[in-house]
Design an enzyme around this catalytic site. Sequence first.
Site, PDB file in Angstrom:
ATOM      1  N   ARG A 196       0.977  -0.921   0.014  1.00  0.00           N
ATOM      2  CA  ARG A 196       0.210  -0.512  -0.006  1.00  0.00           C
ATOM      3  C   ARG A 196       0.561   1.089   0.085  1.00  0.00           C
ATOM      4  NH1 ARG A 196      -4.548   0.114   4.556  1.00  0.00           N
ATOM      5  NH2 ARG A 196      -2.911   0.856   5.359  1.00  0.00           N
TER       6      ARG A 196
ATOM      7  N   LYS B  16      -2.565   5.989   1.966  1.00  0.00           N
ATOM      8  CA  LYS B  16      -2.922   6.646   2.597  1.00  0.00           C
ATOM      9  C   LYS B  16      -2.068   8.507   2.665  1.00  0.00           C
ATOM     10  CE  LYS B  16      -2.386   4.642   7.598  1.00  0.00           C
ATOM     11  NZ  LYS B  16      -4.076   4.701   7.759  1.00  0.00           N
TER      12      LYS B  16
ATOM     13  N   GLU C  66     -16.240   5.438   3.912  1.00  0.00           N
ATOM     14  CA  GLU C  66     -16.266   4.626   5.186  1.00  0.00           C
ATOM     15  C   GLU C  66     -16.319   5.612   6.308  1.00  0.00           C
ATOM     16  OE1 GLU C  66     -11.227   4.052   4.947  1.00  0.00           O
ATOM     17  OE2 GLU C  66     -11.460   5.460   3.698  1.00  0.00           O
TER      18      GLU C  66
HETATM   19  N1  PLP Z   1      -9.614   4.055   6.884  1.00  0.00           N
HETATM   20  C1  PLP Z   1      -8.756   4.289   6.930  1.00  0.00           C
HETATM   21  C2  PLP Z   1      -9.204   6.320   6.235  1.00  0.00           C
HETATM   22  C3  PLP Z   1      -7.743   4.301   8.114  1.00  0.00           C
HETATM   23  O1  PLP Z   1      -7.338   5.266   8.342  1.00  0.00           O
HETATM   24  C4  PLP Z   1      -7.460   3.345   7.885  1.00  0.00           C
HETATM   25  C5  PLP Z   1      -6.317   2.802   8.584  1.00  0.00           C
HETATM   26  O2  PLP Z   1      -5.882   2.261   8.412  1.00  0.00           O
HETATM   27  C6  PLP Z   1      -8.667   2.162   7.677  1.00  0.00           C
HETATM   28  C7  PLP Z   1      -8.864   2.249   6.667  1.00  0.00           C
HETATM   29  C8  PLP Z   1      -8.025   0.671   7.721  1.00  0.00           C
HETATM   30  O3  PLP Z   1      -7.408  -0.206   7.417  1.00  0.00           O
HETATM   31  P1  PLP Z   1      -6.491  -0.855   7.442  1.00  0.00           P
HETATM   32  O4  PLP Z   1      -6.980  -2.271   8.179  1.00  0.00           O
HETATM   33  O5  PLP Z   1      -4.896  -1.284   6.897  1.00  0.00           O
HETATM   34  O6  PLP Z   1      -5.569  -0.585   9.558  1.00  0.00           O
HETATM   35  C1  COI Z   2      -5.030   2.721  12.036  1.00  0.00           C
HETATM   36  O1  COI Z   2      -5.588   2.072  12.216  1.00  0.00           O
HETATM   37  O2  COI Z   2      -3.271   2.676  11.385  1.00  0.00           O
HETATM   38  C2  COI Z   2      -5.435   3.806  11.562  1.00  0.00           C
HETATM   39  O3  COI Z   2      -4.351   4.950  10.592  1.00  0.00           O
HETATM   40  C3  COI Z   2      -6.128   4.826  12.091  1.00  0.00           C
HETATM   41  C4  COI Z   2      -5.676   6.599  12.887  1.00  0.00           C
HETATM   42  C5  COI Z   2      -5.340   7.842  12.179  1.00  0.00           C
HETATM   43  C6  COI Z   2      -5.345   6.098  14.028  1.00  0.00           C
END
Ligand code: PLP
Ligand code: COI
Length: 341
Positions: free
Chosen positions: A84, A187, A223
Amino acid sequence: MNRETVDIDWSNLPFAYVKTDYNIRFYYKDGKWSDGELVSDEYITMHMAAPCLHYGQEAFEGLKAFETKDGRVVVFRPSENWKRLQKTSERIFLPPMPEEMFLEAIRKVVSANRRFVPPYGTGASLYIRPFLIGVGAKVGLGPASEYIFVIFVTPVGPYYKGGLTPVKAMVITGFDRAAPDGVGDCKVGGNYAAGLPGADYAKHHGYPVPLYLDPKEKRYVDEFGTSNFIGIKGKSYITPSSKSILPSITNMSLAQIAEDMGYKVERRPVDIEEVPSFDEIGAVGTAAVVTPICEINYNGKIMKFGKEDSAGPVISELYKRLTGIQYGEIEDKYNWLFEVK
Ligand code: PLP
Ligand code: COI
């Protein structure tokens, strides 16, 4: 397991920064990455005209390490975070890095901070935050000439107090956080800055979690502010497909687990009008893990899901299976755990 740990009230840790022993840094200059350097300094010195400060040339990641039941230290699916990060990097002209560099950096920084890995059974974990920034002086718009890649770690408890305790969400209609053809599926810090007013608005109305609709039509669920949306309806696990949501590694993993539980996984646009027909809703992500949502306020219309004091059966089972794998209580049949020695 007998190992030295720091004196922390592990079971009551919030999701907040705790100073640890080391972070790891790499410098990119003249098309090459330096070797990683473990340092104790919590500060970064950079030129005031660094593009990350002005033009947001910045990417970050978030993942976790756990101590397992049999005393190993494992990181959950770090190769997916690397992938990612490469996608985000390509989008905003950050330099790529080899997978082995990313994985080795995680191995080193977790290992160097081993005494901060929360002991098994406390429900806490070690949050790992890699980030990549464009530095060097540049005033015109263009990619930076130099870059810094840092990973720090910090022991954390649940993002929403209480772990599996349901929380309430509010649909944000006045602000968007991410653009579909912009960086909505990357991200980058800017998406989170754009999410601050929505989060603040929801919080001031008694809702800890903001929920965003698609920015174009304001009709389909995107989301939550820091996690993906999942809905359970009968024997289906439904999660939105959209260009303005972050592809969550937790969601991807839970979808696999749901399939193993006999659920049909549907990735498709989810009309907000369909949401009241869902049996259970979850907010899923590294920080949020699987947080049950018991209420959604949509322009004053209240949608309720299950009980206010306990999670529904499917969300509970998903949580149990995911954390069971992470803590080494359930067989890791998909090889999701990356061991750090
Ligand atoms: N959506 C957003 C906006 C996020 O900041 C996160 C956190 O990382 C997620 C979804 C969940 O992604 P992941 O499961 O890869 O942590
Ligand atoms: C995560 O779940 O890793 C995130 O990035 C959320 C964060 C904004 C606390």
